[in-house]
Write a protein that holds these residues in place. Structure first.
Motif, PDB file in Angstrom:
ATOM      1  N   PRO A 113       1.212  -1.432  -0.431  1.00 42.88           N
ATOM      2  CA  PRO A 113       0.098   0.279   0.101  1.00 42.88           C
ATOM      3  C   PRO A 113       1.154   1.488  -0.113  1.00 42.88           C
ATOM      4  N   SER A 114       2.012   1.097   0.528  1.00 41.43           N
ATOM      5  CA  SER A 114       2.819   2.242   0.658  1.00 41.43           C
ATOM      6  C   SER A 114       3.427   3.052  -0.558  1.00 41.43           C
ATOM      7  N   LEU A 115       3.290   1.977  -1.906  1.00 42.19           N
ATOM      8  CA  LEU A 115       4.655   2.103  -3.498  1.00 42.19           C
ATOM      9  C   LEU A 115       3.696   2.584  -4.378  1.00 42.19           C
ATOM     10  N   ALA A 116       3.702   3.809  -3.826  1.00 39.97           N
ATOM     11  CA  ALA A 116       3.063   4.559  -5.422  1.00 39.97           C
ATOM     12  C   ALA A 116       2.495   3.883  -6.771  1.00 39.97           C
ATOM     13  N   ALA A 117       4.050   3.506  -6.620  1.00 39.49           N
ATOM     14  CA  ALA A 117       4.210   2.964  -8.862  1.00 39.49           C
ATOM     15  C   ALA A 117       2.633   1.701  -8.935  1.00 39.49           C
ATOM     16  N   LEU A 118       2.613   0.976  -7.481  1.00 38.07           N
ATOM     17  CA  LEU A 118       1.200  -0.240  -7.547  1.00 38.07           C
ATOM     18  C   LEU A 118      -0.179   0.369  -7.322  1.00 38.07           C
ATOM     19  N   ASP A 119      -0.139   1.803  -7.569  1.00 34.56           N
ATOM     20  CA  ASP A 119      -1.325   1.828  -6.679  1.00 34.56           C
ATOM     21  C   ASP A 119      -2.764   1.775  -7.720  1.00 34.56           C
ATOM     22  N   GLY A 120      -2.234   1.431  -8.561  1.00 34.97           N
ATOM     23  CA  GLY A 120      -3.600   0.623 -10.354  1.00 34.97           C
ATOM     24  C   GLY A 120      -3.860  -0.554  -9.974  1.00 34.97           C
ATOM     25  N   LEU A 121      -2.574  -1.687  -8.188  1.00 28.23           N
ATOM     26  CA  LEU A 121      -2.640  -2.730  -8.869  1.00 28.23           C
ATOM     27  C   LEU A 121      -3.960  -3.209  -8.638  1.00 28.23           C
ATOM     28  N   ASP A 122      -4.227  -4.556  -9.403  1.00 22.97           N
ATOM     29  CA  ASP A 122      -5.853  -4.998  -9.321  1.00 22.97           C
ATOM     30  C   ASP A 122      -5.754  -6.177  -7.684  1.00 22.97           C
ATOM     31  N   SER A 123      -6.143  -5.829  -6.915  1.00 26.18           N
ATOM     32  CA  SER A 123      -6.660  -6.685  -5.479  1.00 26.18           C
ATOM     33  C   SER A 123      -6.542  -7.856  -5.394  1.00 26.18           C
ATOM     34  N   ALA A 142       5.018  -3.200 -11.207  1.00 28.57           N
ATOM     35  CA  ALA A 142       3.387  -4.236 -11.642  1.00 28.57           C
ATOM     36  C   ALA A 142       3.931  -4.613 -13.677  1.00 28.57           C
ATOM     37  N   ALA A 143       4.674  -3.379 -13.698  1.00 33.58           N
ATOM     38  CA  ALA A 143       4.702  -4.224 -15.421  1.00 33.58           C
ATOM     39  C   ALA A 143       5.083  -5.565 -15.548  1.00 33.58           C
ATOM     40  N   SER A 144       6.468  -6.213 -14.679  1.00 35.21           N
ATOM     41  CA  SER A 144       7.392  -6.647 -14.704  1.00 35.21           C
ATOM     42  C   SER A 144       6.076  -7.928 -13.858  1.00 35.21           C
ATOM     43  N   ALA A 145       5.328  -7.751 -13.231  1.00 36.29           N
ATOM     44  CA  ALA A 145       5.050  -8.619 -12.530  1.00 36.29           C
ATOM     45  C   ALA A 145       3.846  -9.405 -13.273  1.00 36.29           C
ATOM     46  N   LEU A 146       2.907  -8.305 -14.004  1.00 39.03           N
ATOM     47  CA  LEU A 146       1.961  -8.436 -14.713  1.00 39.03           C
ATOM     48  C   LEU A 146       2.999  -9.775 -15.709  1.00 39.03           C
ATOM     49  N   ARG A 147       4.137  -9.117 -16.697  1.00 40.34           N
ATOM     50  CA  ARG A 147       4.044  -9.671 -18.065  1.00 40.34           C
ATOM     51  C   ARG A 147       4.883 -11.134 -17.309  1.00 40.34           C
ATOM     52  N   VAL A 148       5.040 -11.568 -16.685  1.00 39.70           N
ATOM     53  CA  VAL A 148       6.018 -12.784 -15.409  1.00 39.70           C
ATOM     54  C   VAL A 148       4.311 -13.750 -15.674  1.00 39.70           C
ATOM     55  N   TYR A 149       3.741 -12.775 -14.955  1.00 37.45           N
ATOM     56  CA  TYR A 149       2.273 -13.783 -15.044  1.00 37.45           C
ATOM     57  C   TYR A 149       1.390 -14.002 -15.670  1.00 37.45           C
ATOM     58  N   GLY A 150       1.734 -13.146 -16.846  1.00 32.28           N
ATOM     59  CA  GLY A 150       0.681 -13.253 -18.449  1.00 32.28           C
ATOM     60  C   GLY A 150       1.348 -14.297 -18.998  1.00 32.28           C
ATOM     61  N   GLN A 151       2.849 -14.320 -18.743  1.00 29.13           N
ATOM     62  CA  GLN A 151       3.073 -15.551 -19.707  1.00 29.13           C
ATOM     63  C   GLN A 151       3.379 -17.228 -19.349  1.00 29.13           C
TER      64      GLN A 151
END
Length: 477
Positions: free
Chosen positions: A233-243, A303-312
């Protein structure tokens, strides 16, 4: 057990701690000689009868001998012989609720005390004001060039107060001076940055220690995931991350710490290692609100990197059962990982009914994307070492390169001769043993990532074969 191969009686007794020998009187020496003679006779008797004691008899003899030798000392007047302070405290059992609660509360109080010893923001501002008022030499146009000598350094320490003293030692001044190549002076900015960095490290150490359940300086995978989950919650770059994705993000982030900081795969990492590596800096970098997308894509924790890996992973999972079979994993990357390599991955790694879960997949991705790192090379080396012999020989190299040759034929290319590739790999690595390549050889050579890439996938082999053409194309671009 006493036998002919044991040390002599004199050696055995000489190995015992010789503390305060001056207090041993004549009677004590006579007792020691009597015991020595008794042991000599016993050993001689065993030699004459060609027999040996069993384990229990041997241990009993050793215990009795020790008691007789040391009881007079323990009963003596020397204070250190009467009481040895307790230096080992066993962890309380999980079912001992009271002891667990007491330990937990004690650690919380200790960490709270250490936290109060740290400088807060107002105290850091006060330090900077003292630096500016120190009458050090600097250009009026650029206060960043402020420098102070050791006398001014001590003056600031005395004015600041006792809470600042741990940051103002002669060693700190000497190290800062040596790092900047100065003579008798240090830059005020460097000193201030040092204090800020040290405070941040101590704050982070305390924060991580709150998740160290046992208090032994380690964090398990669950501890790491708890820490990261509360940090999100304290990481501003992850604000748009789906719960709904948060749990997968936490797993992805924690896995990098474990992969690189837990080489023996014991399921825990040292807090000291977490602080000394750059991963925590990368994670906390996400506190910035306007972090450029380019930096986010390069940061494993974004978030971009985590979504890339999980998307693969989801794209590879064609039957949507949440696991990957060997055929599904074959589509990873460029789809040129060899069958021989994939089979070894499934043999070497933890699988469930012959399929790979997300955590095991993350380890593979981290190894393939960071082939220059020793931890990644160690992972790939274990996969390549088909006989678990600790080295790669010509037979092992040939086993994996056969699969490369088969892929070349399937793509309509003429297969390359194995002996030529083998010679190139050994020339590249230059192992200590002329016919064996160890993990240490791969790491030391600086070309381990190239050698393993040649054996793992056709794409890696082609990149090596056409390296000159690719380099020329890059220069023209």
């Amino acid at each position: 057990m006493f036998n002919r191969e044991n040390k002599s009686v004199e050696t055995l007794t000489n190995d015992l701690p010789a503390q305060n020998t001056q207090v041993i009187d004549v009677s004590q020496k006579k007792m020691n000689e009597t015991l020595k003679n008794r042991l000599r006779k016993y050993i001689k008797k065993l030699d004459d009868t060609n027999t040996s004691t069993n384990k229990e008899e041997s241990e009993q003899i050793e215990v009795e001998t020790f008691k007789q030798l040391y009881k007079p000392k323990l009963d003596g007047e020397v204070e250190t012989y009467k009481k040895i302070p307790k230096f080992y405290f066993k962890l309380p059992h999980l079912d001992d609720v009271l002891a667990q609660k007491l330990r937990e509360e004690t650690r919380a109080q200790f960490l709270q005390k250490k936290s109060k010893e740290l400088l807060d923001n107002s105290e850091l501002k006060h330090l900077w004001s003292l630096l500016e008022k120190s009458n050090g030499s600097y250009s009026m146009a650029n206060s960043d060039e402020l420098t102070i000598d050791y006398l001014q350094f001590k003056k600031i320490r005395d004015e600041a107060g006792p809470k600042y003293r741990p940051y103002f030692t002669a060693e700190v001044f000497g190290r800062l001076q040596a790092a900047e190549g100065g003579i008798g002076r240090v830059r005020g900015v460097s000193l201030f940055n040092y204090v800020m960095r040290r405070v941040w490290l101590q704050q982070t150490r305390i924060g991580l220690s709150l998740y160290d359940v046992t208090g032994q300086g380690y964090l398990t995978e669950h501890d790491l995931e708890s820490y990261i989950a509360e940090l999100v919650p304290s990481l501003a770059a992850l604000d748009g991350l789906d719960s709904s994705f948060t749990s997968f993000y936490v797993c992805t982030a924690a896995r990098k710490f474990l992969f690189f900081l837990d080489p023996l795969r014991v399921g825990r990492v040292r807090i000291r290692d977490v602080l000394s590596c750059s991963f925590l800096d990368d994670l906390l970098e996400l506190r910035e609100e306007d972090l450029p997308m380019e930096l986010q894509e390069q940061n494993w924790f974004s978030a971009a990197s985590a979504l890339r890996v999980y998307g693969q992973y989801l794209n590879l999972d064609r039957d949507h059962n949440g696991m990957l079979s060997i055929n599904e994993l074959a589509g990873y990357g460029s789809g040129t990982l060899t069958r021989a390599f994939l089979q070894r991955v499934f043999q070497q790694c933890l699988t469930y009914d012959g399929e790979m879960d997300y955590k095991t997949y993350l380890d593979l991705v981290l190894a393939l994307e960071n082939r220059r790192q020793p931890a990644a090379l160690a992972y790939l080396f274990r996969v390549l070492d088909i006989n678990s012999q600790g080295y790669l020989d010509a037979f092992t190299l040939n086993y994996f390169f056969k699969a490369i040759q088969e892929q070349m034929v399937a793509h309509g290319a003429e297969p390359v001769n194995f002996d030529d590739v083998k010679d190139e790999i050994f020339d590249m690595i230059r192992p200590e043993h002329p016919s064996r390549i160890t993990l240490q050889d791969l790491i030391r050579s600086g070309h381990g990532h190239t050698a393993v890439s040649i054996l793992l996938e056709l794409h890696g082999f082609w990149a090596y074969e056409n390296r000159e053409a690719l380099a020329a194309a890059g220069d023209h671009a």
